[in-house]
Scaffold this motif. Structure first.
Motif, PDB file in Angstrom:
ATOM      1  N   VAL A  33       3.811   0.793  -0.932  1.00  0.00           N
ATOM      2  CA  VAL A  33       3.407  -0.608  -0.985  1.00  0.00           C
ATOM      3  C   VAL A  33       2.908  -0.942  -2.389  1.00  0.00           C
ATOM      4  N   GLY A  34       2.756  -2.240  -2.649  1.00  0.00           N
ATOM      5  CA  GLY A  34       2.263  -2.690  -3.947  1.00  0.00           C
ATOM      6  C   GLY A  34       2.833  -4.048  -4.274  1.00  0.00           C
ATOM      7  N   ALA A  35       2.260  -4.693  -5.255  1.00  0.00           N
ATOM      8  CA  ALA A  35       2.709  -6.027  -5.657  1.00  0.00           C
ATOM      9  C   ALA A  35       4.117  -5.970  -6.250  1.00  0.00           C
ATOM     10  N   SER A  36       4.781  -7.109  -6.247  1.00  0.00           N
ATOM     11  CA  SER A  36       6.088  -7.203  -6.899  1.00  0.00           C
ATOM     12  C   SER A  36       5.941  -6.815  -8.366  1.00  0.00           C
ATOM     13  N   GLY A  37       6.884  -6.021  -8.871  1.00  0.00           N
ATOM     14  CA  GLY A  37       6.839  -5.582 -10.258  1.00  0.00           C
ATOM     15  C   GLY A  37       6.063  -4.305 -10.484  1.00  0.00           C
ATOM     16  N   ALA A  38       5.558  -3.701  -9.396  1.00  0.00           N
ATOM     17  CA  ALA A  38       4.765  -2.474  -9.543  1.00  0.00           C
ATOM     18  C   ALA A  38       5.633  -1.250  -9.810  1.00  0.00           C
ATOM     19  N   GLY A  39       6.943  -1.364  -9.543  1.00  0.00           N
ATOM     20  CA  GLY A  39       7.850  -0.235  -9.771  1.00  0.00           C
ATOM     21  C   GLY A  39       8.356   0.420  -8.511  1.00  0.00           C
ATOM     22  N   LYS A  40       8.113  -0.185  -7.355  1.00  0.00           N
ATOM     23  CA  LYS A  40       8.466   0.431  -6.072  1.00  0.00           C
ATOM     24  C   LYS A  40       9.973   0.652  -5.930  1.00  0.00           C
ATOM     25  N   PHE A 191      11.900   9.680   6.008  1.00  0.00           N
ATOM     26  CA  PHE A 191      12.048   8.260   5.704  1.00  0.00           C
ATOM     27  C   PHE A 191      11.088   7.871   4.585  1.00  0.00           C
ATOM     28  N   ILE A 192      11.601   7.161   3.577  1.00  0.00           N
ATOM     29  CA  ILE A 192      10.775   6.589   2.521  1.00  0.00           C
ATOM     30  C   ILE A 192      11.078   5.101   2.503  1.00  0.00           C
ATOM     31  N   ILE A 193      10.056   4.294   2.793  1.00  0.00           N
ATOM     32  CA  ILE A 193      10.260   2.865   3.003  1.00  0.00           C
ATOM     33  C   ILE A 193       9.399   2.050   2.045  1.00  0.00           C
ATOM     34  N   VAL A 194      10.038   1.251   1.212  1.00  0.00           N
ATOM     35  CA  VAL A 194       9.329   0.282   0.379  1.00  0.00           C
ATOM     36  C   VAL A 194       9.148  -0.983   1.206  1.00  0.00           C
ATOM     37  N   THR A 195       7.921  -1.457   1.328  1.00  0.00           N
ATOM     38  CA  THR A 195       7.690  -2.614   2.190  1.00  0.00           C
ATOM     39  C   THR A 195       6.453  -3.405   1.764  1.00  0.00           C
ATOM     40  N   HIS A 196       6.487  -4.701   2.064  1.00  0.00           N
ATOM     41  CA  HIS A 196       5.304  -5.545   1.951  1.00  0.00           C
ATOM     42  C   HIS A 196       4.690  -5.773   3.337  1.00  0.00           C
ATOM     43  N   ASN A 197       5.351  -5.250   4.361  1.00  0.00           N
ATOM     44  CA  ASN A 197       4.919  -5.494   5.734  1.00  0.00           C
ATOM     45  C   ASN A 197       3.798  -4.531   6.128  1.00  0.00           C
ATOM     46  N   LYS A 198       2.607  -5.074   6.345  1.00  0.00           N
ATOM     47  CA  LYS A 198       1.442  -4.239   6.651  1.00  0.00           C
ATOM     48  C   LYS A 198       1.591  -3.513   7.982  1.00  0.00           C
ATOM     49  N   GLU A 199       2.239  -4.172   8.950  1.00  0.00           N
ATOM     50  CA  GLU A 199       2.434  -3.543  10.258  1.00  0.00           C
ATOM     51  C   GLU A 199       3.304  -2.294  10.128  1.00  0.00           C
ATOM     52  N   MET A 210       1.407   1.588  -5.121  1.00  0.00           N
ATOM     53  CA  MET A 210       1.776   1.586  -6.532  1.00  0.00           C
ATOM     54  C   MET A 210       1.158   0.389  -7.239  1.00  0.00           C
ATOM     55  N   VAL A 211       0.642   0.643  -8.424  1.00  0.00           N
ATOM     56  CA  VAL A 211       0.097  -0.398  -9.286  1.00  0.00           C
ATOM     57  C   VAL A 211       0.559  -0.116 -10.703  1.00  0.00           C
ATOM     58  N   ASP A 212       1.226  -1.085 -11.312  1.00  0.00           N
ATOM     59  CA  ASP A 212       1.595  -0.984 -12.726  1.00  0.00           C
ATOM     60  C   ASP A 212       2.303   0.319 -13.066  1.00  0.00           C
ATOM     61  N   GLY A 213       3.282   0.697 -12.246  1.00  0.00           N
ATOM     62  CA  GLY A 213       4.119   1.858 -12.558  1.00  0.00           C
ATOM     63  C   GLY A 213       3.566   3.203 -12.200  1.00  0.00           C
ATOM     64  N   LYS A 214       2.441   3.225 -11.452  1.00  0.00           N
ATOM     65  CA  LYS A 214       1.846   4.497 -11.048  1.00  0.00           C
ATOM     66  C   LYS A 214       1.455   4.453  -9.575  1.00  0.00           C
TER      67      LYS A 214
END
Length: 217
Positions: A33-40, A191-199, A210-214
């Protein structure tokens, strides 16, 4: 099973990944998880061998990915890694059944064996009645299930999903999340899942932020 050490990647003067360390065991289901642009998504592409890091080490089952030839890497990706994308990426000129079978055909497996597995996956995912429909004749949820079946056709050891429920309504998203958990338990796939969905994130074994590429937690 998966080990990434000090992964760096830049696009021009922009540092996207700034030293990512990651270890994942076989059978784990992990959310990132992480904000858009974090590198996910960029990290997911490297884990899926779609991109290569500028620096760092990456291995799967002890095998160094960077040391594989282009042909070996393509073969490895086809057999060992399944991809599920947010926008499905189904080929519009092929039916649901044909879309599912394509990775199996490309791998050189027996045609009857591939089609038998595709039929089984259609049943497992509850879309057997949509087998001969074209992508534009399917709902968003149905298209996503076809994409999942396509990702699973070669029984990959790793399944990577990028915002898999991002374009689904809440009910179909919930069903998809439950399906991922069931498939993970039944097939013991990683499974490795990139998501903004908290559920969805809350249902996985671990959540990496992830934050700022880390990865910070």
């Amino acid at each position: 099973m998966i080990k990434a050490e000090n992964i760096h990647l830049s696009y021009g003067n922009v540092d996207v990944l700034k030293g990512v360390d990651l270890e994942i065991s076989k059978g784990e289901i992990i959310s990132i998880v992480g904000a858009s642009g974090a590198g996910k998504t960029t990290l997911l592409h490297i884990l899926g061998t779609l991109e290569q890091a500028d620096n760092g080490k990456y291995s799967i089952n002890g095998e160094s990915i960077s040391e594989l030839s282009s042909n070996k890497l393509s073969q490895f990706r086809n057999l060992e890694i399944g991809f599920i994308f947010q926008f499905h990426n189904l080929l519009v000129e092929f039916s649901a059944f044909e879309n599912i079978c394509l990775p199996g055909y490309i791998s050189g497996r027996n045609k009857k064996e591939v089609e038998k597995e595709a039929t089984k996956l259609l049943e497992t995912l509850g879309i057997s009645s949509r087998k001969d429909h074209m992508p534009n004749e399917l709902s968003g949820g149905e298209q996503q299930r076809v994409a999942i079946a396509r990702a699973l056709i070669n029984s990959p050891s790793i399944v990577l999903a990028d915002e898999p429920s991002g374009n689904l309504d809440s009910e179909n998203a919930r069903k998809l999340h439950e399906l991922f958990i069931k498939l993970n338990k039944d097939l013991n796939q990683t499974f490795i899942i990139v998501t903004h969905n908290k559920e969805l994130a809350s249902m996985t074994n671990r959540t990496l932020e992830m934050v700022d590429g880390k990865i910070i937690s």
